[in-house]
Design a protein around this motif. Structure first.
Motif, PDB file in Angstrom:
ATOM      1  N   TYR A 276       0.819  -1.221   0.000  1.00 28.40           N
ATOM      2  CA  TYR A 276       0.000   0.000   0.000  1.00 28.40           C
ATOM      3  C   TYR A 276       0.846   1.260   0.000  1.00 28.40           C
ATOM      4  O   TYR A 276       0.386   2.315  -0.432  1.00 28.40           O
ATOM      5  CB  TYR A 276      -1.047  -0.015   1.122  1.00 28.40           C
ATOM      6  CG  TYR A 276      -0.547  -0.094   2.545  1.00 28.40           C
ATOM      7  CD1 TYR A 276       0.004   1.021   3.160  1.00 28.40           C
ATOM      8  CD2 TYR A 276      -0.661  -1.272   3.262  1.00 28.40           C
ATOM      9  CE1 TYR A 276       0.456   0.943   4.471  1.00 28.40           C
ATOM     10  CE2 TYR A 276      -0.217  -1.352   4.570  1.00 28.40           C
ATOM     11  CZ  TYR A 276       0.342  -0.241   5.177  1.00 28.40           C
ATOM     12  OH  TYR A 276       0.783  -0.300   6.455  1.00 28.40           O
ATOM     13  N   ARG A 282      -4.775  -0.951   0.180  1.00 27.22           N
ATOM     14  CA  ARG A 282      -4.999  -1.976   1.194  1.00 27.22           C
ATOM     15  C   ARG A 282      -6.375  -2.627   1.026  1.00 27.22           C
ATOM     16  O   ARG A 282      -6.604  -3.765   1.421  1.00 27.22           O
ATOM     17  CB  ARG A 282      -4.856  -1.327   2.567  1.00 27.22           C
ATOM     18  CG  ARG A 282      -4.697  -2.277   3.714  1.00 27.22           C
ATOM     19  CD  ARG A 282      -4.076  -1.531   4.888  1.00 27.22           C
ATOM     20  NE  ARG A 282      -4.049  -2.345   6.101  1.00 27.22           N
ATOM     21  CZ  ARG A 282      -5.025  -2.374   7.000  1.00 27.22           C
ATOM     22  NH1 ARG A 282      -6.127  -1.650   6.826  1.00 27.22           N
ATOM     23  NH2 ARG A 282      -4.915  -3.133   8.065  1.00 27.22           N
ATOM     24  N   THR A 285      -7.051  -6.202  -0.323  1.00 27.43           N
ATOM     25  CA  THR A 285      -6.950  -7.391   0.535  1.00 27.43           C
ATOM     26  C   THR A 285      -8.005  -8.429   0.149  1.00 27.43           C
ATOM     27  O   THR A 285      -9.202  -8.108   0.117  1.00 27.43           O
ATOM     28  CB  THR A 285      -7.129  -6.966   2.017  1.00 27.43           C
ATOM     29  OG1 THR A 285      -6.004  -6.153   2.376  1.00 27.43           O
ATOM     30  CG2 THR A 285      -7.209  -8.169   2.948  1.00 27.43           C
TER      31      THR A 285
END
Ligand SMILES: *Cc1c(COP(=O)(O)O)cnc(C)c1O
Length: 366
Positions: A276, A282, A285
């Motif tokens: 990130y 992020r 994920t």
């Protein structure tokens, strides 16, 4: 970015295809022609691709007008091109001298900015009128005032009157014709000048939206200009990163911070050096995807700061070894699609592209 600053030893590499950018500009310019010129929006370092490389390539292709967001971006771009550069944030008190020194054209966003500019001596400027975005640009009231008191423009060479669309990419959105009508209204109230309304998406709303100049950004860099329609633009970036390590984990073992993914079979995990901190969000994920030789591999576990993990169990071992390149963004997975997986858009995926990546420019390089 000066070439001396470009990381040369990173395992993650970004390739920017300047020919694709130029070909996108030509396609957009042809759509706007013959009545309208085609400027190039290169704010945010050309949407992350590098304004110092993209600017000269487009200038050589024939682009005559460029726009950036901030004065500093304008000053930096001025070192690379001689063409006109408009600065969207406009003149702030005390910055007028820098505009003049670097031959930058301010976009005037309010009557306050107008008087800042005229008091410092005036000169060429763009007037931005607000037709619905409610961020920058003269309000309807300010347009009335300026229309009635045109001496406020004394000493100003009016380059263009411009506005900006709220939802141009949604072709049936009623805001489009509404903004068009408001823009025409403002033009009728103000002294005669050339006009500009369309961003990338606006170009595809038809010639009524083109006026004298269009201002595409996103589509230059390959993003889709029209929602839910085939994308006519060429992909301009390829992000690939080498596999650093491969390990086999047992059924039941977890991967990454907070054990957000758990193997339900013996699983081969490939670790790649992007995270990130590189703008690889992020929110990818357990949702992202990579490609090895055209075959998709699922991202598993949390995206960490500098690392990301993929399940390569279904690939032959010899096709997923340390050193094997994994495509994270490119033809296989365009920025728009990666942005969708991340819960955002392609604009954010491009403008967030890391300065840590080794960068390579191909095509129309000076
Ligand atoms: C960013 C911007 C553009 C370009 O918009 P795209 O959707 O990227 O084509 C045009 N005009 C203004 C005022 C902008 O801020």
């Amino acid at each position: 970015m000066r070439s001396a600053d470009i990381p040369a030893n990173a395992g993650a590499r970004l390739t920017v295809d300047l020919d694709a950018v130029v070909s996108n500009w030509r396609l957009l310019a042809a759509r706007a022609a013959p009545h309208a010129g085609c400027a190039a929006m290169v704010k945010a370092d050309a949407y992350g691709l590098g304004a110092e490389q993209v600017g000269p390539a487009l200038a050589r292709a024939g682009a005559k007008v460029f726009f950036v967001a901030t004065l500093d971006e304008g000053i930096r771009l001025r070192r690379a091109i001689t063409q006109e550069i408009g600065v969207l944030e406009g003149p702030r008190a005390g910055s007028e001298g820098e505009f003049r020194q670097h031959k930058l054209t301010p976009v005037v966003n309010s009557l306050v900015q107008l008087s800042t500019w005229t008091r410092s001596g005036g000169g060429r400027a763009v007037i931005h009128v607000d037709t619905g975005m409610s961020r920058l640009g003269l309000s309807e009231r300010e347009v009335e005032t300026l229309g009635a008191e045109t001496d406020r423009l004394r000493g100003v060479e009016l380059a263009w009157i411009m506005s900006h669309l709220v939802s141009g990419e949604v072709q049936a959105d009623p805001d489009n014709p509404l903004q068009l009508a408001r823009f025409r209204d403002a033009l009728a109230k103000l002294p005669k000048a050339k006009a500009s309304l369309a961003n990338s998406a606006g170009i595809f709303l038809g010639p009524a939206y083109h006026f004298d100049m269009v201002r595409p950004g996103a589509a230059l860099f390959g993003l889709a200009p029209v929602e839910h329609a085939p994308n006519p633009m060429r992909t301009t970036v390829k992000l690939e990163a080498e596999i650093l390590t491969v390990r086999t984990i047992a059924d039941g073992r977890s991967v990454g911070y907070n054990a957000q993914w758990r193997a339900n079979r013996s699983t081969r995990i490939a670790t790649v050096g992007v995270g990130y901190a590189d703008g690889y969000l992020r929110s990818l994920t357990n949702r992202g995807r990579g490609y090895i030789a055209g075959r998709p591999i699922p991202l598993v576990g949390r995206v960490s700061m500098d690392l990301v993990t993929f399940d390569v169990t279904d690939l032959p071992e010899e096709a997923s070894r340390p050193g094997t390149p994994v495509v994270l963004m490119g033809e296989e997975l365009p920025p728009d699609e990666l942005g969708r997986l991340a819960g955002t858009n392609g604009y954010q995926m491009l403008t967030g592209l890391s300065r840590r990546y080794a960068r390579r420019y191909i095509g129309s390089v000076a």
